[in-house]
Design an enzyme around this catalytic site. Structure first.
Site, PDB file in Angstrom:
ATOM      1  N   HIS A   7       0.018   5.062  -2.450  1.00  9.88           N
ATOM      2  CA  HIS A   7       0.095   3.739  -3.080  1.00  9.88           C
ATOM      3  C   HIS A   7      -0.780   3.708  -4.340  1.00  9.88           C
ATOM      4  CE1 HIS A   7       1.584  -0.348  -2.634  1.00  9.88           C
ATOM      5  NE2 HIS A   7       0.384  -0.814  -2.967  1.00  9.88           N
ATOM      6  N   ASP A  64       3.413   7.027   0.330  1.00  7.43           N
ATOM      7  CA  ASP A  64       3.043   5.618   0.477  1.00  7.43           C
ATOM      8  C   ASP A  64       3.535   5.133   1.838  1.00  7.43           C
ATOM      9  OD1 ASP A  64       2.528   2.924   0.267  1.00  7.43           O
ATOM     10  OD2 ASP A  64       3.267   2.751  -1.781  1.00  7.43           O
ATOM     11  N   SER A 118       2.416  -2.774  -7.347  1.00 11.87           N
ATOM     12  CA  SER A 118       2.284  -3.225  -5.971  1.00 11.87           C
ATOM     13  C   SER A 118       2.736  -4.686  -5.856  1.00 11.87           C
ATOM     14  CB  SER A 118       0.837  -3.015  -5.508  1.00 11.87           C
ATOM     15  OG  SER A 118       0.697  -3.243  -4.140  1.00 11.87           O
ATOM     16  N   TRP A 119       1.850  -5.608  -5.430  1.00 13.31           N
ATOM     17  CA  TRP A 119       2.234  -7.011  -5.402  1.00 13.31           C
ATOM     18  C   TRP A 119       2.754  -7.456  -6.770  1.00 13.31           C
ATOM     19  CZ3 TRP A 119       3.767 -11.547  -3.872  1.00 13.31           C
ATOM     20  CH2 TRP A 119       3.540 -12.655  -4.682  1.00 13.31           C
ATOM     21  N   GLY A 174      -2.461  -6.884  -5.504  1.00 16.27           N
ATOM     22  CA  GLY A 174      -3.201  -7.723  -4.569  1.00 16.27           C
ATOM     23  C   GLY A 174      -2.257  -8.312  -3.528  1.00 16.27           C
TER      24      GLY A 174
END
Length: 315
Positions: free
Chosen positions: A294, A266, A112-113, A40
């Protein structure tokens, strides 16, 4: 991916600022502790993540990060809540959950985050991290934020023009700062328009991966507003780095075994971030998925294998 399985325990943990963090555990109660940090920010953990990890090997811990998912209150309910949502507070939440579950140390997995949060957490509490597996690696620096909000426009110029126009940036103002003004505006209509434009751009900059389809989750106005609010909030503040930031504090965690997994396609989070971490992290292993961006099935399979391999290494 492993068969779907249900939590063995769950609850809401009171933390600072009147927040409650939804958490759950699954898998083997006597297994290797592993905490999963979702992306996120603002995506929420959902349930699919459980299939990434061998339930016979791991005590799998996950939670919806502060202000999203099943945690309360939601960050989108009132922009005045955002000052109580920072990386330092998220790190404190992870520690509160670890202590609540009576886990001494755990394998940390981030997507990711979640990889940014994992790195920041490990640097703050290196003795509590046995190993790490990070996929779709990002560190949320100002340079990475500039790339994802402005630089990628060189690859998608038409879509970026629409994204930039919706920001209503003043001359010389960063796009991310203009969006932060929009997403915290007192007018709900202004916030909704900003969220829609932001999430449309989110779909664009991950669209080069094979088999790409727009995310159905952005069809939900509530999720769209929540996701955009938290991503913009964290991006506008470059992930709220502590003194020196993640890159300056790598010395604290270079002894920790880590597997870095990244898609060559990505575009939004280019491979260079994972590569540079790999170069500066003795003993790290870098896995490049040549035909994915991603996320993707190959990346998730590599993450599953890496987590299980690290668990065997820790025994």
């Amino acid at each position: 991916m492993f068969p779907a399985h249900e939590p063995i325990a769950s609850g809401r943990l009171p933390v600072s600022g009147g927040n409650e963090i939804y958490w759950e555990t699954s898998g083997n109660p006597d297994g290797t502790p592993l905490v999963h940090l979702h992306g996120g920010p603002g995506s929420g953990a959902g349930s699919w993540y459980r299939q990434l990890y061998d339930p016979s090997t791991f005590l799998i811990v996950s939670f919806d990060q502060r202000g999203c998912g099943r945690s309360r209150p939601l960050a989108s309910e009132d922009p005045a809540l955002l000052p109580m949502n920072t990386t330092a507070q998220q790190i404190a939440d992870i520690e509160a959950l670890r202590e609540h579950l009576r886990v001494d140390a755990w394998l940390v997995s981030g997507l990711s985050w979640g990889s940014t949060l994992a790195l920041a957490y490990a640097e703050a509490h290196p003795r509590r991290v046995t190993a790490m597996v990070l996929a779709a690696v990002a560190t949320t620096t100002a340079a990475e934020v500039e790339w994802i909000t402005e630089g990628v426009g060189r690859i998608f110029p038409r879509e970026w023009d629409e994204f930039a126009t919706a920001a209503q940036a003043r001359p010389g103002q960063r796009i991310i700062d203009a969006y932060y003004e929009r997403i915290t505006d007192p007018d709900p209509f202004v916030r909704e328009r900003a969220a829609r434009a932001w999430c449309t751009w989110e779909d664009v900059h991950v669209s080069l991966a094979h088999g790409f389809k727009p995310s159905a989750r952005f069809d939900d106005p509530g999720f769209r507003l929540l996701f955009a609010t938290l991503v913009i909030h964290y991006f506008a503040h470059s992930g709220f780095p502590d003194a020196g930031g993640i890159w300056a504090n790598l010395e604290r965690i270079r002894h920790i075994p880590v597997v870095l997994i990244h898609g060559r396609l990505d575009i939004s989070s280019p491979l260079a971030t994972a590569w540079n971490l790999h170069k500066q992290w003795p003993g790290s292993r870098l896995v490049v998925i040549d035909d994915e961006g991603h996320g993707g099935g190959g990346m998730f399979e590599a993450l599953s294998l890496a987590a299980s391999g690290l668990a065997r290494q820790l025994r």
